[in-house]
Design an enzyme around this catalytic site. Structure first.
Site, PDB file in Angstrom:
ATOM      1  CE1 TYR A 146      -3.869   2.206   0.412  1.00 62.60           C
ATOM      2  CE2 TYR A 146      -2.384   3.480   1.791  1.00 62.60           C
ATOM      3  CZ  TYR A 146      -3.551   3.377   1.067  1.00 62.60           C
ATOM      4  OH  TYR A 146      -4.392   4.452   0.981  1.00 62.60           O
ATOM      5  CD1 TRP A 198      -1.464   7.604  -1.042  1.00 58.87           C
ATOM      6  CD2 TRP A 198      -1.323   9.482  -2.275  1.00 58.87           C
ATOM      7  NE1 TRP A 198      -2.690   8.219  -1.023  1.00 58.87           N
ATOM      8  CE2 TRP A 198      -2.627   9.373  -1.758  1.00 58.87           C
ATOM      9  CE3 TRP A 198      -1.001  10.577  -3.058  1.00 58.87           C
ATOM     10  CZ2 TRP A 198      -3.622  10.322  -2.038  1.00 58.87           C
ATOM     11  CZ3 TRP A 198      -1.978  11.522  -3.328  1.00 58.87           C
ATOM     12  CH2 TRP A 198      -3.282  11.382  -2.821  1.00 58.87           C
TER      13      TRP A 198
HETATM   14  N1  LIG Z   1      -3.184   8.160  12.203  1.00 61.46           N
HETATM   15  C1  LIG Z   1      -3.460   8.221  10.904  1.00 61.46           C
HETATM   16  N2  LIG Z   1      -2.786   7.439  10.047  1.00 61.46           N
HETATM   17  C2  LIG Z   1      -3.045   7.515   8.726  1.00 61.46           C
HETATM   18  C3  LIG Z   1      -4.024   8.406   8.234  1.00 61.46           C
HETATM   19  C4  LIG Z   1      -4.737   9.208   9.156  1.00 61.46           C
HETATM   20  O1  LIG Z   1      -5.624   9.996   8.783  1.00 61.46           O
HETATM   21  N3  LIG Z   1      -4.417   9.103  10.481  1.00 61.46           N
HETATM   22  N4  LIG Z   1      -4.275   8.461   6.890  1.00 61.46           N
HETATM   23  C5  LIG Z   1      -4.008   7.252   6.130  1.00 61.46           C
HETATM   24  C6  LIG Z   1      -4.097   7.478   4.698  1.00 61.46           C
HETATM   25  S1  LIG Z   1      -5.583   8.110   4.160  1.00 61.46           S
HETATM   26  C7  LIG Z   1      -3.127   7.119   3.829  1.00 61.46           C
HETATM   27  S2  LIG Z   1      -3.459   7.221   2.155  1.00 61.46           S
HETATM   28  C8  LIG Z   1      -1.830   6.577   4.270  1.00 61.46           C
HETATM   29  C9  LIG Z   1      -0.639   7.040   3.428  1.00 61.46           C
HETATM   30  O2  LIG Z   1       0.436   6.196   3.606  1.00 61.46           O
HETATM   31  P1  LIG Z   1       1.548   5.983   2.486  1.00 61.46           P
HETATM   32  O3  LIG Z   1       0.977   6.174   1.131  1.00 61.46           O
HETATM   33  O4  LIG Z   1       2.245   4.714   2.781  1.00 61.46           O
HETATM   34  O5  LIG Z   1       2.524   7.200   2.799  1.00 61.46           O
HETATM   35  P2  LIG Z   1       3.649   7.920   1.924  1.00 61.46           P
HETATM   36  O6  LIG Z   1       4.461   8.709   2.869  1.00 61.46           O
HETATM   37  O7  LIG Z   1       3.010   8.657   0.795  1.00 61.46           O
HETATM   38  O8  LIG Z   1       4.517   6.704   1.372  1.00 61.46           O
HETATM   39  C10 LIG Z   1       4.952   6.602   0.069  1.00 61.46           C
HETATM   40  C11 LIG Z   1       6.359   6.038   0.058  1.00 61.46           C
HETATM   41  O9  LIG Z   1       6.721   5.769  -1.296  1.00 61.46           O
HETATM   42  C12 LIG Z   1       8.056   6.233  -1.519  1.00 61.46           C
HETATM   43  N5  LIG Z   1       8.214   6.473  -2.967  1.00 61.46           N
HETATM   44  C13 LIG Z   1       8.004   7.603  -3.674  1.00 61.46           C
HETATM   45  N6  LIG Z   1       8.230   7.386  -4.981  1.00 61.46           N
HETATM   46  C14 LIG Z   1       8.581   6.086  -5.118  1.00 61.46           C
HETATM   47  C15 LIG Z   1       8.934   5.270  -6.242  1.00 61.46           C
HETATM   48  O10 LIG Z   1       8.940   5.692  -7.384  1.00 61.46           O
HETATM   49  N7  LIG Z   1       9.220   3.958  -5.975  1.00 61.46           N
HETATM   50  C16 LIG Z   1       9.225   3.457  -4.716  1.00 61.46           C
HETATM   51  N8  LIG Z   1       9.559   2.175  -4.555  1.00 61.46           N
HETATM   52  N9  LIG Z   1       8.929   4.216  -3.649  1.00 61.46           N
HETATM   53  C17 LIG Z   1       8.589   5.506  -3.850  1.00 61.46           C
HETATM   54  C18 LIG Z   1       8.165   7.457  -0.653  1.00 61.46           C
HETATM   55  O11 LIG Z   1       9.521   7.789  -0.422  1.00 61.46           O
HETATM   56  C19 LIG Z   1       7.403   7.000   0.599  1.00 61.46           C
HETATM   57  O12 LIG Z   1       8.256   6.353   1.501  1.00 61.46           O
HETATM   58  O13 LIG Z   1      -1.625   6.934   5.640  1.00 61.46           O
HETATM   59  C20 LIG Z   1      -2.708   6.526   6.478  1.00 61.46           C
HETATM   60  N10 LIG Z   1      -2.357   6.723   7.874  1.00 61.46           N
HETATM   61  N1  LIG Z   2      -1.499  18.267   2.266  1.00 67.36           N
HETATM   62  C1  LIG Z   2      -1.974  17.010   2.226  1.00 67.36           C
HETATM   63  N2  LIG Z   2      -3.134  16.742   1.588  1.00 67.36           N
HETATM   64  C2  LIG Z   2      -3.629  15.478   1.586  1.00 67.36           C
HETATM   65  C3  LIG Z   2      -2.932  14.405   2.200  1.00 67.36           C
HETATM   66  C4  LIG Z   2      -1.706  14.721   2.869  1.00 67.36           C
HETATM   67  O1  LIG Z   2      -1.039  13.836   3.454  1.00 67.36           O
HETATM   68  N3  LIG Z   2      -1.274  16.020   2.861  1.00 67.36           N
HETATM   69  N4  LIG Z   2      -3.436  13.138   2.147  1.00 67.36           N
HETATM   70  C5  LIG Z   2      -4.444  12.841   1.131  1.00 67.36           C
HETATM   71  C6  LIG Z   2      -5.143  11.602   1.442  1.00 67.36           C
HETATM   72  S1  LIG Z   2      -4.323  10.138   1.137  1.00 67.36           S
HETATM   73  C7  LIG Z   2      -6.416  11.559   1.882  1.00 67.36           C
HETATM   74  S2  LIG Z   2      -7.174  10.040   2.115  1.00 67.36           S
HETATM   75  C8  LIG Z   2      -7.193  12.775   2.131  1.00 67.36           C
HETATM   76  C9  LIG Z   2      -7.922  12.660   3.470  1.00 67.36           C
HETATM   77  O2  LIG Z   2      -8.904  13.586   3.621  1.00 67.36           O
HETATM   78  P1  LIG Z   2      -9.745  13.673   5.000  1.00 67.36           P
HETATM   79  O3  LIG Z   2      -9.902  12.333   5.565  1.00 67.36           O
HETATM   80  O4  LIG Z   2     -10.979  14.450   4.749  1.00 67.36           O
HETATM   81  O5  LIG Z   2      -8.717  14.551   5.840  1.00 67.36           O
HETATM   82  P2  LIG Z   2      -8.255  14.716   7.361  1.00 67.36           P
HETATM   83  O6  LIG Z   2      -7.284  15.848   7.297  1.00 67.36           O
HETATM   84  O7  LIG Z   2      -7.783  13.441   7.928  1.00 67.36           O
HETATM   85  O8  LIG Z   2      -9.553  15.144   8.119  1.00 67.36           O
HETATM   86  C10 LIG Z   2     -10.368  16.233   7.705  1.00 67.36           C
HETATM   87  C11 LIG Z   2     -10.913  16.968   8.890  1.00 67.36           C
HETATM   88  O9  LIG Z   2     -11.816  16.131   9.617  1.00 67.36           O
HETATM   89  C12 LIG Z   2     -11.667  16.392  11.002  1.00 67.36           C
HETATM   90  N5  LIG Z   2     -12.181  15.247  11.787  1.00 67.36           N
HETATM   91  C13 LIG Z   2     -11.503  14.170  12.233  1.00 67.36           C
HETATM   92  N6  LIG Z   2     -12.332  13.334  12.914  1.00 67.36           N
HETATM   93  C14 LIG Z   2     -13.563  13.901  12.883  1.00 67.36           C
HETATM   94  C15 LIG Z   2     -14.852  13.535  13.403  1.00 67.36           C
HETATM   95  O10 LIG Z   2     -15.032  12.500  14.051  1.00 67.36           O
HETATM   96  N7  LIG Z   2     -15.886  14.361  13.126  1.00 67.36           N
HETATM   97  C16 LIG Z   2     -15.742  15.519  12.414  1.00 67.36           C
HETATM   98  N8  LIG Z   2     -16.824  16.260  12.180  1.00 67.36           N
HETATM   99  N9  LIG Z   2     -14.544  15.911  11.947  1.00 67.36           N
HETATM  100  C17 LIG Z   2     -13.466  15.108  12.159  1.00 67.36           C
HETATM  101  C18 LIG Z   2     -10.169  16.566  11.107  1.00 67.36           C
HETATM  102  O11 LIG Z   2      -9.802  17.254  12.269  1.00 67.36           O
HETATM  103  C19 LIG Z   2      -9.834  17.365   9.875  1.00 67.36           C
HETATM  104  O12 LIG Z   2      -9.916  18.754  10.115  1.00 67.36           O
HETATM  105  O13 LIG Z   2      -6.338  13.912   2.144  1.00 67.36           O
HETATM  106  C20 LIG Z   2      -5.456  13.958   1.014  1.00 67.36           C
HETATM  107  N10 LIG Z   2      -4.819  15.244   0.980  1.00 67.36           N
HETATM  108 MO   LIG Z   3      -5.468   8.391   1.892  1.00 68.06          MO
END
Ligand SMILES: Nc1nc2c(c(=O)[nH]1)N[C@H]1C(S)=C(S)[C@@H](COP(=O)(O)OP(=O)(O)OC[C@H]3O[C@@H](n4cnc5c(=O)[nH]c(N)nc54)[C@H](O)[C@@H]3O)O[C@H]1N2
Ligand SMILES: Nc1nc2c(c(=O)[nH]1)N[C@H]1C(S)=C(S)[C@@H](COP(=O)(O)OP(=O)(O)OC[C@H]3O[C@@H](n4cnc5c(=O)[nH]c(N)nc54)[C@H](O)[C@@H]3O)O[C@H]1N2
Ligand SMILES: [Mo]
Length: 759
Positions: free
Chosen positions: A108, A110
């Site tokens: 998993y 990005w």
């Molecule tokens: N507590 C908490 N945890 C969360 C979340 C949250 O809201 N709260 N959000 C979750 C969500 S929505 C997501 S999507 C995940 C994201 O989690 P990830 O998608 O695992 O996070 P990234 O840091 O984007 O990891 C991408 C990795 O790919 C590497 N990379 C970049 N380019 C390349 C390439 O070309 N090849 C290879 N092999 N590697 C490359 C980067 O250096 C990096 O280490 O985190 C989740 N974790």
């Molecule tokens: N700059 C930046 N942008 C990103 C990402 C990143 O790592 N960096 N990650 C991307 C990814 S993979 C994803 S999946 C999306 C995620 O997008 P979201 O899941 O929508 O984003 P979050 O920032 O986790 O949360 C949005 C808001 O919801 C609030 N919130 C949390 N829990 C609750 C709750 O129980 N109730 C209510 N009402 N509000 C709550 C949080 O405080 C926050 O302000 O963002 C994407 N965009």
């Molecule tokens: Mo995500």
């Protein structure tokens, strides 16, 4: 000569005649993201992986040696040829002894933009060429939504393509009620590459046209100040109770749209007895919800009336379903919107959600871009992606998922390319125990991430700056000729080159490469896409012209889009892709699963941990871990831009003034944040934009534990809860988490970006 590169944060320009080119935002982008400007920053070099590296005990004593030392011992650097031989030998040996279902290749993450060097496609294709692997389903983003939405309204992808465009919202919406804001910090990104950033400008235009915004939730800084939103403080994870009470009031006022419910939905009559308390003796009244949410009942009544009287859209942030029983938040939001009866009307209905990314509300079409085929996976086993620690800790155990009982495979080898589990997974101490299970862990990454440091074999990868590629993301407006900007760092190679080398040693090279090198693949994939698009009346120039020209502007979709407009006008002719073709307020399919934590209609469940719990300690705080504003997940955390958001090199914990005062801590003080699962340090940031009792640490600070396990850098995942959202979706439930905060004299600086000891 102006050339281009695409990243998740947007398209950037550079001048190829400069000796050390600098990135600039795409000139036509109305609201560019600063994050991507730092992709070439020299600060990132400190943590680059220079050469293939093997953990010392693994190299000396073979697979499975001293797994408890992962992350704690030096690596031995080897030449590529030796690395290829070692990886090929180990893969063959695991397949021979245990079969391909002992390989976890879900991988998993990005990774980077670029359709050919898309790490997941590369790793999945390679593993399929050698007989397959255990995959994952869903995402951390939308784990619960991916499973529940197809039962009730359509797949995530279908709904994403249908979201009403921003111009229509500005023109027609009167009241925008959002749970969890519309964070423009999040809308900086789209997986594969944002084009023009449209969410900030979209919100501004709505505000200019006088749309009234109501932001419900624990934070208010997730909606631009220009929206002048009314902020309704609602306890985290209690949104469903509030939505139910709004629904109860709308019904009590006889303001629900009977005609819409009859024509376009099924099962309202089965949901109603629950709403009225005829089943469980609890009517979901505003008074009932007030006790659970902390929102005054009078405010709930007034809001319900306003919603019924005016053109209203109900929006939910994705974070709401990243919580225990997160399925219910999306189901109930759609149920509420269905009762209002404005689904399919301009500016009414629902959003799931506006803000998480640049995509929703886009005027561009959903078109599948250049695609590097992953081939077929002969292995049937899978896990919902956030169940990785459960899988590793419980081989052979069964688990429910979307109505089926499945079995966790017995994993001997993990192969990860393009993701960072020590960033994304919850309860990192538990993951650490699970991480000892396999005999071999292989990671490809450009950087010494926390996951790379805890692997046995680390192979250095080029970044998107160091190779040619094609940039494209569905529902974005551009095809981008991504030109290599700098030479590869040290011995780094692309995932494609690495897998080609291993494939050769495993006798499947032709199957993997099909005889094309990377340059040949780019033109092949492009021309394949061009032929497919032609059939849909989308014309693009040939590859050579595209490559020289740098950008292809795909133009906007012909007309403004209104979600479910055709469905509303004639549901029989334009059915949804649900079993009934209608919006399922009651789902016979889900009811037939007979799950105690997900009945046949939306319902309120107390989360495992929350402030309303009678078991919660009086000084417990609800920890939210949202997406970071200055980076994407863990990517570019070492950049000066991300560093500027930290204090003393540490991530901040956002806290209400009253909570800080009660603990005797001041702005920028270092505190320890802890619970039964883990501990970290963080720097206090006092703000009245977060409600009392709630704290927030954005994700992304590279995990950096000291000898006692205390993370020095402020990574919230040492604290979060690692349970599935429910037995239906089994998604990530990170937002359900209680913690304690106290002052500390420990001010040891984190040092997360340092490479491990290399021999
Ligand atoms: N507590 C908490 N945890 C969360 C979340 C949250 O809201 N709260 N959000 C979750 C969500 S929505 C997501 S999507 C995940 C994201 O989690 P990830 O998608 O695992 O996070 P990234 O840091 O984007 O990891 C991408 C990795 O790919 C590497 N990379 C970049 N380019 C390349 C390439 O070309 N090849 C290879 N092999 N590697 C490359 C980067 O250096 C990096 O280490 O985190 C989740 N974790
Ligand atoms: N700059 C930046 N942008 C990103 C990402 C990143 O790592 N960096 N990650 C991307 C990814 S993979 C994803 S999946 C999306 C995620 O997008 P979201 O899941 O929508 O984003 P979050 O920032 O986790 O949360 C949005 C808001 O919801 C609030 N919130 C949390 N829990 C609750 C709750 O129980 N109730 C209510 N009402 N509000 C709550 C949080 O405080 C926050 O302000 O963002 C994407 N965009
Ligand atoms: Mo995500």
């Amino acid at each position: 000569m102006t050339r281009y590169t695409a990243s998740h944060w947007g398209i950037y320009e550079f001048d190829e005649t400069e000796t050390s080119p600098k990135l600039r935002p795409l000139r036509s982008d109305p609201d560019p993201s600063m994050i991507g400007l730092y992709q070439l920053d020299e600060k990132l070099l400190e943590s680059r992986v220079a050469r293939p590296a093997i953990r010392k005990s693994w190299l000396e004593h073979g697979p499975g040696a001293r797994p408890e030392l992962r992350g704690k011992e030096p690596f031995v650097q080897v030449e590529w040829a030796e690395a290829f031989n070692i990886v090929a030998t180990e893969l063959k040996s695991v397949i021979k002894e245990y079969g391909n279902s002992a390989i976890f290749g879900g991988s998993y993450g990005w990774a980077s933009a670029g359709r050919f060097h898309h790490a997941q496609s590369q790793v999945h294709r390679f593993l399929n060429c050698i007989g397959g692997y255990v995959r994952h389903t869903g995402s951390y983003s939308l784990g619960a939504a991916h499973v529940i939405l197809p039962h009730i309204a359509g797949t995530v992808s279908d709904l994403s393509a249908q979201h009403t465009t921003w111009d229509v919202l500005a023109e027609h919406t009167k009241l925008f009620v959002t749970f969890g804001g519309v964070p423009t910090k999040n809308a900086q990104s789209s997986p594969g590459g944002a084009g023009h950033h449209r969410v900030g400008p979209g919100l501004k235009e709505m505000a200019r046209k006088g749309v009234r915004f109501v932001n419900i939730g624990p934070c208010n800084d997730n909606l631009d100040a220009e929206c002048h939103a009314e902020w309704i403080h609602c306890r985290p994870n209690a949104d469903v109770a509030l939505m139910l009470a709004l629904a109860w009031q709308i019904h009590a006022d006889d303001a629900h749209d009977r005609d819409f419910l009859a024509r376009c939905t099924v099962g309202f009559e089965k949901f109603l007895p629950y709403l009225l308390g005829e089943q469980d003796g609890i009517a979901k009244t505003p008074e009932w919800a007030s006790r659970l949410t902390g929102v005054p009942s009078k405010r709930i009544v007034e809001l319900a009336r306003e919603m019924a009287e005016t053109r209203t859209i109900v929006n939910v942030a994705w974070s709401l379903q990243r919580a225990h029983n997160g399925e219910q938040a999306f189901w109930m939001a759609i149920t509420l919107a269905a009762m209002l009866g404005q689904i399919g009307l301009p500016g009414g209905g629902f959003g799931v959600g506006y803000g998480p990314m640049n995509t929703n509300g886009s005027p561009h079409r959903q078109l599948s871009g250049p695609t590097f085929s992953q081939k077929e996976n002969p292995v049937q086993d899978y896990i919902p992606c956030a169940r990785i620690a459960d899988m590793l800790l419980n081989p052979g155990a069964t688990f429910p998922h979307d109505g089926k009982l499945r079995t966790y495979p017995d994993i001997q080898l993990i192969y990860w390319a393009g993701g960072n589990p020590y960033h994304h997974h919850q309860d990192l101490n538990r993951l650490g125990r699970a991480w000892q299970k396999p005999r071999t862990i292989i990671v490809h990454d450009p950087f010494w991430t926390a996951s790379a440091k805890r692997a046995d074999i680390v192979l250095p990868v080029t970044t998107a700056m160091e190779r040619d590629d094609i940039g494209y993301a569905t529902q974005e407006g551009f095809l981008v000729a991504m030109r290599q900007i700098v030479e590869p760092f040290a011995d780094a190679r692309s995932d494609f080159d690495i897998f080609s080398g291993i494939a050769e040693r495993m006798g499947v090279q032709h199957n993997f490469t099909e005889g094309r090198n990377d340059t040949e693949w780019l033109s092949y994939l492009y021309e394949d896409m061009r032929a497919r698009w032609k059939k849909r009346d989308v014309d693009c120039p040939d590859f050579e012209t595209f490559w020289e020209q740098g950008l292809v502007d795909l133009g906007e979709h012909a007309s403004p889009r209104i979600m479910f407009e055709a469905f509303r006008s004639d549901p029989a002719k334009h059915p949804l892709k649900t079993p009934s073709g209608l919006i399922e307020i009651f789902s016979g399919t889900i009811a037939s699963f007979d799950l105690s934590d997900c009945p046949g209609h939306a319902a309120w469940f107390e989360p495992r941990e929350w402030l309303g719990s009678t078991n919660a300690a009086p000084d417990a705080l609800h920890l939210l871990s949202d997406q970071p504003a200055r980076k994407l997940h863990s990517q570019l955390d070492a950049s000066p831009y991300s560093a500027a958001g930290k204090v003393g090199g540490r991530e901040c914990i956002y806290m209400n003034p009253a909570d800080a005062e009660a603990r005797g801590v001041g702005h920028h003080d270092t505190v320890e944040v802890c619970n039964g699962r883990g501990r970290c340090l963080a720097a206090v940031h006092i703000t009245d934009q977060i409600m009392r009792g709630v704290v927030r640490i954005s994700t992304g600070a590279w995990y950096d534990p000291d000898e006692t396990g205390l993370d020095l850098h402020g990574n919230p995942n040492v604290l979060t809860l690692d349970i599935g959202t429910s037995s239906l979706g089994q998604g990530c439930a990170a937002q359900t988490c209680l913690v304690f905060v106290r002052g500390t004299t420990n001010t040891r600086s984190p040092n997360p970006f340092k490479a491990p000891e290399l021999l």
